[in-house]
Scaffold this motif. Structure first.
Motif, PDB file in Angstrom:
ATOM      1  N   GLN A 128      15.273  27.281  50.311  1.00  0.00           N
ATOM      2  CA  GLN A 128      15.035  28.016  51.541  1.00  0.00           C
ATOM      3  C   GLN A 128      13.580  27.884  51.982  1.00  0.00           C
ATOM      4  N   CYS A 129      13.367  28.070  53.266  1.00  0.00           N
ATOM      5  CA  CYS A 129      12.036  27.992  53.877  1.00  0.00           C
ATOM      6  C   CYS A 129      11.774  29.265  54.669  1.00  0.00           C
ATOM      7  N   PHE A 130      10.504  29.641  54.731  1.00  0.00           N
ATOM      8  CA  PHE A 130      10.066  30.788  55.528  1.00  0.00           C
ATOM      9  C   PHE A 130       9.017  30.287  56.521  1.00  0.00           C
ATOM     10  N   ALA A 131       9.177  30.659  57.771  1.00  0.00           N
ATOM     11  CA  ALA A 131       8.240  30.229  58.804  1.00  0.00           C
ATOM     12  C   ALA A 131       7.749  31.439  59.579  1.00  0.00           C
ATOM     13  N   LEU A 132       6.442  31.499  59.814  1.00  0.00           N
ATOM     14  CA  LEU A 132       5.855  32.544  60.652  1.00  0.00           C
ATOM     15  C   LEU A 132       5.692  31.967  62.045  1.00  0.00           C
ATOM     16  N   VAL A 133       6.465  32.477  62.985  1.00  0.00           N
ATOM     17  CA  VAL A 133       6.510  31.939  64.343  1.00  0.00           C
ATOM     18  C   VAL A 133       5.669  32.814  65.264  1.00  0.00           C
ATOM     19  N   LEU A 134       4.664  32.211  65.895  1.00  0.00           N
ATOM     20  CA  LEU A 134       3.784  32.942  66.805  1.00  0.00           C
ATOM     21  C   LEU A 134       4.376  32.878  68.211  1.00  0.00           C
ATOM     22  N   ASP A 135       5.190  33.837  68.507  1.00  0.00           N
ATOM     23  CA  ASP A 135       5.862  33.901  69.812  1.00  0.00           C
ATOM     24  C   ASP A 135       6.022  35.376  70.179  1.00  0.00           C
ATOM     25  N   SER A 136       5.171  35.862  71.070  1.00  0.00           N
ATOM     26  CA  SER A 136       5.150  37.284  71.408  1.00  0.00           C
ATOM     27  C   SER A 136       6.384  37.661  72.232  1.00  0.00           C
ATOM     28  N   ASN A 137       7.275  38.404  71.600  1.00  0.00           N
ATOM     29  CA  ASN A 137       8.495  38.861  72.266  1.00  0.00           C
ATOM     30  C   ASN A 137       8.988  40.133  71.596  1.00  0.00           C
ATOM     31  N   ASP A 138       9.985  40.780  72.238  1.00  0.00           N
ATOM     32  CA  ASP A 138      10.566  41.967  71.631  1.00  0.00           C
ATOM     33  C   ASP A 138      11.533  41.550  70.522  1.00  0.00           C
ATOM     34  N   PHE A 139      12.139  42.534  69.886  1.00  0.00           N
ATOM     35  CA  PHE A 139      12.967  42.255  68.722  1.00  0.00           C
ATOM     36  C   PHE A 139      14.186  41.401  69.065  1.00  0.00           C
ATOM     37  N   GLN A 140      14.857  41.697  70.147  1.00  0.00           N
ATOM     38  CA  GLN A 140      16.080  40.989  70.502  1.00  0.00           C
ATOM     39  C   GLN A 140      15.822  39.512  70.749  1.00  0.00           C
ATOM     40  N   VAL A 141      14.754  39.210  71.510  1.00  0.00           N
ATOM     41  CA  VAL A 141      14.434  37.810  71.810  1.00  0.00           C
ATOM     42  C   VAL A 141      14.032  37.081  70.530  1.00  0.00           C
ATOM     43  N   ALA A 142      13.251  37.744  69.656  1.00  0.00           N
ATOM     44  CA  ALA A 142      12.820  37.113  68.410  1.00  0.00           C
ATOM     45  C   ALA A 142      14.016  36.781  67.524  1.00  0.00           C
ATOM     46  N   ARG A 143      14.975  37.688  67.425  1.00  0.00           N
ATOM     47  CA  ARG A 143      16.143  37.440  66.591  1.00  0.00           C
ATOM     48  C   ARG A 143      16.978  36.287  67.140  1.00  0.00           C
ATOM     49  N   GLU A 144      17.165  36.240  68.453  1.00  0.00           N
ATOM     50  CA  GLU A 144      17.942  35.159  69.058  1.00  0.00           C
ATOM     51  C   GLU A 144      17.249  33.811  68.877  1.00  0.00           C
ATOM     52  N   SER A 145      15.917  33.794  69.011  1.00  0.00           N
ATOM     53  CA  SER A 145      15.179  32.538  68.844  1.00  0.00           C
ATOM     54  C   SER A 145      15.320  32.010  67.431  1.00  0.00           C
ATOM     55  N   CYS A 146      15.270  32.898  66.464  1.00  0.00           N
ATOM     56  CA  CYS A 146      15.414  32.481  65.068  1.00  0.00           C
ATOM     57  C   CYS A 146      16.833  31.982  64.808  1.00  0.00           C
ATOM     58  N   GLN A 147      17.835  32.654  65.357  1.00  0.00           N
ATOM     59  CA  GLN A 147      19.224  32.234  65.168  1.00  0.00           C
ATOM     60  C   GLN A 147      19.503  30.891  65.844  1.00  0.00           C
ATOM     61  N   ASN A 148      18.892  30.651  67.004  1.00  0.00           N
ATOM     62  CA  ASN A 148      19.088  29.371  67.695  1.00  0.00           C
ATOM     63  C   ASN A 148      18.533  28.207  66.891  1.00  0.00           C
ATOM     64  N   ALA A 149      17.565  28.490  65.979  1.00  0.00           N
ATOM     65  CA  ALA A 149      17.012  27.445  65.115  1.00  0.00           C
ATOM     66  C   ALA A 149      17.732  27.413  63.767  1.00  0.00           C
ATOM     67  N   ASN A 150      18.958  28.003  63.742  1.00  0.00           N
ATOM     68  CA  ASN A 150      19.764  28.034  62.514  1.00  0.00           C
ATOM     69  C   ASN A 150      19.087  28.820  61.397  1.00  0.00           C
ATOM     70  N   GLY A 151      18.358  29.874  61.757  1.00  0.00           N
ATOM     71  CA  GLY A 151      17.721  30.722  60.766  1.00  0.00           C
ATOM     72  C   GLY A 151      18.081  32.171  61.007  1.00  0.00           C
TER      73      GLY A 151
END
Length: 504
Positions: A29-52
């Motif tokens: 497994q890999c862990f990535a710290l993504v610098l993308d200022s957004n609310d919780f819903q957008v952050a969760r969707e962005s991570c899921q779209n990258a298969n994470g």
């Protein structure tokens, strides 16, 4: 084969769409710290779209790798749904999880991925160096996820020997299909001829980079990239230690660290990087109350309520009261289970007292004590200050000097009226001095009364003294007179005659 490359193309495009500053791969497994200022819903969707997915926990080692030297709040999986949780990181403090409003925009998010069909390390010659570039800037630790680029070549050489792409547990050597990252070519990729170079340049022997001059017979002068120099044997390039050549890092708290082909300016021990500047945090290790925060760009110690930082030592705390009366600071006595007056303390300039069996600290009015100030004394909480009448200037904290007066030490009165002195600590309470004066006065009065009776008694005894009482009835009185030798002989003869007559 086309389907395989199309999958690789979509994978790389997906990974490039995520802007990560740092990360780490370990195990599967890999862990990535993504610098993308957004609310919780957008952050969760962005991570899921990258298969994470957002992780619910992080080991201390993973925390150290992906958040070291950075400050901010990053979305993670909710600990208590439906509330939202963030991983809070502050320089100089321990990271922790805390509840955040779900609609708040944070610094970014932490995304966790499972590695499917990873690749093992690339096998190369002994003198070759392999540089791995993972997707999303993730740090690699013997685990290489799909989409990782591996470049093999001589240390410091400008042109690599080979380039590879990790896909489905195997390494694809460049040039590969042009649809995936330009086939690994440096400039352009042609579906028929492979990598192509711009006019005036020629394709290097590695078939992926370009050079200005063609290679003849495989013999050519070794050229090295910046940060390297030709080796003594002329067969390769060696790293240049820029830190040994000159002082590369001159900012406060920085030191130079040599790396391959370059150098880095890092913060020394006791300093942390904040906004590109090394800030001194060594004082935080010495704070008495273990409180430390940054004020005006500089870290300084703090104190608990009822205390303030000592003016004599910035790492120590002293009691403080900003009222005429405050509760005393007491240490609980476990033997009796209540506060003991002998274990209660007051700030300087206050005296301890009891109100309804509760220890309090009461301000001492130093201005009631004589000789505190020459002209005007103003009482303060825990201290006092002096000021002077018009035309005079304050000197030495309590003296008032006229500009025409001469001072032995050469001091010149230049300060305007009125000039208050700095806070001076309390001396003694007024009632203590009043009691001392009263005691001395009573003692002196008693001494005077005793002296009076002593003198009177002696005078009476001397007045009644009669010398006749010590005079006997047959006491002869002798008088001294001058005599000659003849007189002495005559007196001696008369004395002997008188003695003989008395015997008869």
């Amino acid at each position: 084969m086309i389907a395989v490359f199309m999958c690789a193309l979509s994978l790389c495009g997906l990974l490039e769409s995520v802007h990560s500053q740092r990360g780490r791969c370990v195990g599967n497994q890999c862990f990535a710290l993504v610098l993308d200022s957004n609310d919780f819903q957008v952050a969760r969707e962005s991570c899921q779209n990258a298969n994470g997915y957002l992780p619910s926990s992080l080991t201390l080692e993973n925390q150290r790798y992906i958040t070291s030297g950075i400050s901010g709040d990053f979305w993670v999986a909710p600990l208590n749904p439906p509330s939202c949780t963030a991983f809070s990181v502050r320089t100089g403090r321990s990271a922790n999880f805390q509840i955040m409003p779900c609609d708040q925009k944070l610094s970014g998010y932490i995304c966790q991925y499972y590695i499917k069909e990873p690749c093992s390390a690339v096998s190369t010659e002994k003198d070759a160096e392999v540089r791995y570039t993972a997707p999303m800037g993730i740090e690699l630790n013997h685990t290489f996820p799909q989409g990782t680029i591996a470049v093999a070549g001589k240390t410091g050489a400008i042109h690599p020997d080979m380039k590879f792409l990790c896909f489905a547990q195997s390494w694809l050597q460049a040039p590969w299909k042009c649809e995936v990252l330009k086939g690994g070519c440096e400039h352009a990729c042609d579906a028929i001829s492979g990598c192509a170079c711009p006019p005036g340049q020629h394709l290097h022997a590695n078939r992926i980079t370009c050079t200005e001059s063609p290679q003849e017979g495989g013999n050519h002068t070794v050229t090295c990239q910046a940060g390297y120099e030709p080796a003594r044997d002329g067969r390769g390039c060696v790293d240049v230690d820029e830190c040994a050549l000159q002082d590369q890092c001159t900012e406060e708290g920085e030191e130079c660290v040599n790396t391959r082909g370059k150098f880095e300016c890092v913060c020394k021990d006791g300093f942390v990087e904040e906004e590109g500047v090394c800030v001194d945090v060594r004082i935080c290790e010495k704070c008495e109350h273990m409180l430390c925060d940054k004020y005006n760009g500089v870290y300084a110690c703090g104190c608990h309520k009822g205390f303030r930082v000592s003016a004599r030592d910035p790492t120590r705390c002293e009691m403080h009261c900003d009222h005429a009366e405050c509760r005393a600071y007491c240490v609980t006595n476990p033997d009796v289970g209540k506060q003991d007056m002998h274990q209660c303390f007051c700030p300087e300039g206050y005296i301890q007292d009891l109100h309804n069996n509760t220890p309090y600290c009461t301000d001492i009015n130093e201005c009631e004590i004589e000789s505190q100030c020459e002209h005007t004394c103003t009482n303060l909480f825990g201290a006092f200050e002096c000021s002077c009448n018009e035309g005079y200037t304050l000197f030495d904290g309590y003296m008032c000097v006229h500009p025409d007066e001469d001072i032995d030490d050469g001091w010149e009165a230049t300060e305007p009226h009125p000039t208050p002195a700095g806070s001076r600590p309390a001396t003694v309470p007024s009632y203590i001095k009043t009691g001392s004066v009263l005691g001395i006065s009573v003692f002196v009065l008693l001494c005077l009364v005793l002296l009076y009776f002593l003198v009177r008694n002696m005078s009476k005894r001397c007045g009644s003294l009669d010398l006749s009482s010590i005079k006997g009835s047959d006491m002869d009185i002798f008088y001294l007179q001058q005599v000659t030798t003849e007189t002495y002989k005559r007196l001696s003869f008369d004395k002997e005659s008188k003695s003989d007559s008395q015997r008869f």
